[in-house]
Design a protein around this motif. Structure first.
Motif, PDB file in Angstrom:
ATOM      1  N   VAL A  71       0.845  -1.195   0.000  1.00 52.63           N
ATOM      2  CA  VAL A  71       0.000   0.000   0.000  1.00 52.63           C
ATOM      3  C   VAL A  71       0.880   1.244   0.000  1.00 52.63           C
ATOM      4  CG1 VAL A  71      -1.803   1.280   1.215  1.00 52.63           C
ATOM      5  CG2 VAL A  71      -1.791  -1.230   1.293  1.00 52.63           C
ATOM      6  N   PRO A  72       0.838   2.052  -1.062  1.00 47.21           N
ATOM      7  CA  PRO A  72       1.560   3.334  -1.054  1.00 47.21           C
ATOM      8  C   PRO A  72       0.757   4.386  -0.295  1.00 47.21           C
ATOM      9  CG  PRO A  72       0.509   3.000  -3.187  1.00 47.21           C
ATOM     10  CD  PRO A  72       0.229   1.760  -2.370  1.00 47.21           C
ATOM     11  N   LEU A  73       1.458   5.264   0.415  1.00 42.65           N
ATOM     12  CA  LEU A  73       0.812   6.300   1.221  1.00 42.65           C
ATOM     13  C   LEU A  73       1.465   7.645   0.948  1.00 42.65           C
ATOM     14  CD1 LEU A  73       0.627   4.461   4.674  1.00 42.65           C
ATOM     15  CD2 LEU A  73      -1.309   4.946   3.172  1.00 42.65           C
ATOM     16  N   GLN A  74       0.632   8.676   0.847  1.00 48.06           N
ATOM     17  CA  GLN A  74       1.127  10.041   0.715  1.00 48.06           C
ATOM     18  C   GLN A  74       1.379  10.631   2.105  1.00 48.06           C
ATOM     19  OE1 GLN A  74       1.943  11.436  -2.243  1.00 48.06           O
ATOM     20  NE2 GLN A  74       1.437   9.391  -3.024  1.00 48.06           N
ATOM     21  N   PRO A  75       2.202  11.662   2.227  1.00 47.31           N
ATOM     22  CA  PRO A  75       2.512  12.252   3.539  1.00 47.31           C
ATOM     23  C   PRO A  75       1.260  12.759   4.251  1.00 47.31           C
ATOM     24  CG  PRO A  75       4.017  13.061   1.862  1.00 47.31           C
ATOM     25  CD  PRO A  75       2.952  12.314   1.133  1.00 47.31           C
ATOM     26  N   VAL A  76       1.148  12.436   5.537  1.00 51.57           N
ATOM     27  CA  VAL A  76       0.063  12.906   6.397  1.00 51.57           C
ATOM     28  C   VAL A  76      -1.288  12.705   5.681  1.00 51.57           C
ATOM     29  CG1 VAL A  76      -0.586  14.694   8.054  1.00 51.57           C
ATOM     30  CG2 VAL A  76       1.707  14.707   7.102  1.00 51.57           C
ATOM     31  N   PHE A  77      -1.506  11.490   5.198  1.00 57.69           N
ATOM     32  CA  PHE A  77      -2.735  11.191   4.490  1.00 57.69           C
ATOM     33  C   PHE A  77      -3.165   9.785   4.877  1.00 57.69           C
ATOM     34  CE2 PHE A  77      -5.319  10.492   0.562  1.00 57.69           C
ATOM     35  CZ  PHE A  77      -6.169  11.564   0.730  1.00 57.69           C
ATOM     36  N   TYR A  78      -4.382   9.403   4.478  1.00 54.24           N
ATOM     37  CA  TYR A  78      -4.909   8.105   4.872  1.00 54.24           C
ATOM     38  C   TYR A  78      -5.612   7.441   3.696  1.00 54.24           C
ATOM     39  CZ  TYR A  78      -9.380  10.557   5.000  1.00 54.24           C
ATOM     40  OH  TYR A  78     -10.484  11.291   4.652  1.00 54.24           O
ATOM     41  N   ARG A  79      -5.773   6.106   3.816  1.00 57.37           N
ATOM     42  CA  ARG A  79      -6.536   5.338   2.842  1.00 57.37           C
ATOM     43  C   ARG A  79      -7.421   4.353   3.596  1.00 57.37           C
ATOM     44  NH1 ARG A  79      -3.022   3.148  -2.073  1.00 57.37           N
ATOM     45  NH2 ARG A  79      -5.160   2.886  -2.871  1.00 57.37           N
ATOM     46  N   ALA A  80      -8.631   4.150   3.074  1.00 51.02           N
ATOM     47  CA  ALA A  80      -9.601   3.254   3.716  1.00 51.02           C
ATOM     48  C   ALA A  80      -9.887   2.085   2.785  1.00 51.02           C
ATOM     49  CB  ALA A  80     -10.891   4.014   4.030  1.00 51.02           C
ATOM     50  N   PHE A  81      -9.926   0.872   3.371  1.00 51.77           N
ATOM     51  CA  PHE A  81     -10.090  -0.336   2.578  1.00 51.77           C
ATOM     52  C   PHE A  81     -11.133  -1.257   3.197  1.00 51.77           C
ATOM     53  CE2 PHE A  81      -5.669   0.971   1.855  1.00 51.77           C
ATOM     54  CZ  PHE A  81      -5.610   0.973   0.469  1.00 51.77           C
ATOM     55  N   LYS A  82     -11.751  -2.056   2.324  1.00 49.15           N
ATOM     56  CA  LYS A  82     -12.553  -3.193   2.722  1.00 49.15           C
ATOM     57  C   LYS A  82     -11.713  -4.443   2.510  1.00 49.15           C
ATOM     58  CE  LYS A  82     -16.339  -5.659   3.594  1.00 49.15           C
ATOM     59  NZ  LYS A  82     -17.045  -5.630   4.894  1.00 49.15           N
TER      60      LYS A  82
END
Length: 420
Positions: free
Chosen positions: A399-410
């Motif tokens: 999972v790639p992530l951007q700075p100070v950011f979030y991602r939501a998954f099922k």
């Protein structure tokens, strides 16, 4: 006598709500009492305002915007009105202000109060916050009830100040509670847990039923002369070790890997009897090593001992392999953990939804280890991705992530139909 009685005398139907600020560890020094006050009031409110640790004299770690909301919800179920944030956190980094809002709502805060009108009217804070709340609307309805490893924080507890907020920022999913958890999951006990006079009896019962417990070096020190020796031979010596090299246990009593941090970490020295415990992670110096994570067997359960650095933020300075191994052991009962990224948070919900958040200033990439999951579905976009590696029931996703950011998954289970 000064607030409630006069208010009810003037208007018997008025509602008086007490707002608890985000300095939980200092409540007993500041006039707040989570044991006796909530039943007196018509409701409570949670201060989820946190601070930039590099620019504020207040020690209020950012994960506290989530953890305090969860603790207060457990203290007064149904009476916790919502979260209260302010823009002081965002003076040096606007993303911190937005983070207060979304962490409050990750914790299922019922509403958000912005302090205060004169600070935010015609300010730079409102346009991005409006954008952020619209984005949150796309995912919040898909999330179930939050859960994680229980952290036992009795009323009036004090000890390792906000330690579990540092551990939460390091990727361990946590659920603070003021009562000893009745669960089959691992329980985290910090120095604050030692306030419970029956804590050793509760530990014995939990371990005898097959549950696991992780105690910190602060808890170990607090209970050192009070009977903790029945559970472990580990002892806090009062000495310190400073190094940046680590080893991780392999088969038998041999370390199989050597890993190197960029900065030295100061750890309390914990001694234990040879062969009475397994040293799963060690801090190394020439011709010696010191436990970071110990494992003891007791009755039908497992007791872990976690050495906590003098500076809790040094947890973020562990090499990725070290923090990932700590997560792997402590989160084994949850069936999920992250590899890499020492400052990435993991938020779990009881309907197989998760949020992964970056607390770093740089783009990063983590690996998510899961059991029985075939695909990740991005809640916002609907896009599904498969694992980069599978080992039996374990699937590993990148999972790639951007700075100070979030991602939501099922989490799409292996028996679920493929979405087209």
């Amino acid at each position: 006598n000064l607030v409630l009685k006069p208010a009810k005398k003037v208007n018997p139907s008025c509602r008086v709500i007490i707002k608890y600020p985000n300095w939980y560890e200092a409540y007993q020094e500041s006039g707040y009492n989570t044991e006796t006050q909530p039943p007196m009031f018509d409701g409570i409110y949670t201060g989820t305002e946190t601070r930039d640790p590099d620019h504020s004299m207040q020690h209020l770690p950012r994960y506290g915007s989530y953890s305090l909301m969860r603790l207060m919800e457990n203290i007064s179920p149904g009476k916790n009105g919502g979260g209260w944030i302010d823009p002081i956190q965002g003076i040096h980094n606007l993303a911190y202000y937005l983070e207060q809002a979304h962490l409050t709502l990750f914790a299922k805060g019922r509403e958000l109060t912005l302090f205060c009108y004169t600070w935010i009217i015609d300010s730079i804070y409102m346009p991005p916050l409006g954008f952020e709340l619209e984005k949150l609307d796309q995912i919040l309805g898909e999330l179930g009830g939050p859960f994680g490893l229980p952290v036992y924080e009795p009323h009036h507890a004090h000890g390792e100040d906000h330690l579990y907020d540092y551990l939460g920022t390091a990727g361990i999913a946590l659920e603070p509670t003021h009562v000893f958890p009745q669960t089959d999951r691992l329980i985290l006990l910090t120095a604050g847990s030692a306030r419970d006079e029956k804590i050793l009896d509760r530990m014995k019962d939990h371990l005898s039923r097959g549950g696991d417990i992780c105690i910190t070096s602060g808890f170990l020190g607090a209970m050192q002369e009070k009977g903790i020796g029945e559970f472990t031979s580990a002892r806090v010596t009062g000495g310190r070790a400073c190094a940046k090299d680590y080893s991780i246990a392999g088969f038998g009593s041999v370390f199989t890997g050597e890993y190197y941090g960029r900065d030295e970490v100061l750890l309390p020295i914990i001694k234990h009897m040879t062969n009475s415990a397994d040293c799963l992670i060690a801090l190394r110096r020439n011709d010696n090593s010191f436990p970071v994570l110990l494992r003891n067997r007791y009755a039908n359960g497992t007791l872990y001992v976690l050495a906590v650095p003098d500076d809790y933020a040094d947890i973020y300075r562990y090499p990725g392999e070290v923090i990932s191994t700590i997560r792997q052991y402590l989160m084994s009962s949850l069936g999920i953990y992250m590899e890499g990224g020492s400052k990435c948070g993991l938020f779990l919900y009881d309907n197989d939804t998760i949020i992964i958040e970056s607390f770093t200033y740089r783009s990063t990439r983590i690996r998510l280890h899961t059991i029985g999951v075939s695909r990740l579905r991005d809640i916002r976009t609907g896009i599904e991705t498969g694992p980069v590696l599978q080992k039996g029931d374990e699937s590993i996703f990148e999972v790639p992530l951007q700075p100070v950011f979030y991602r939501a998954f099922k989490l799409v289970r292996q028996s679920a139909p493929v979405r087209t």
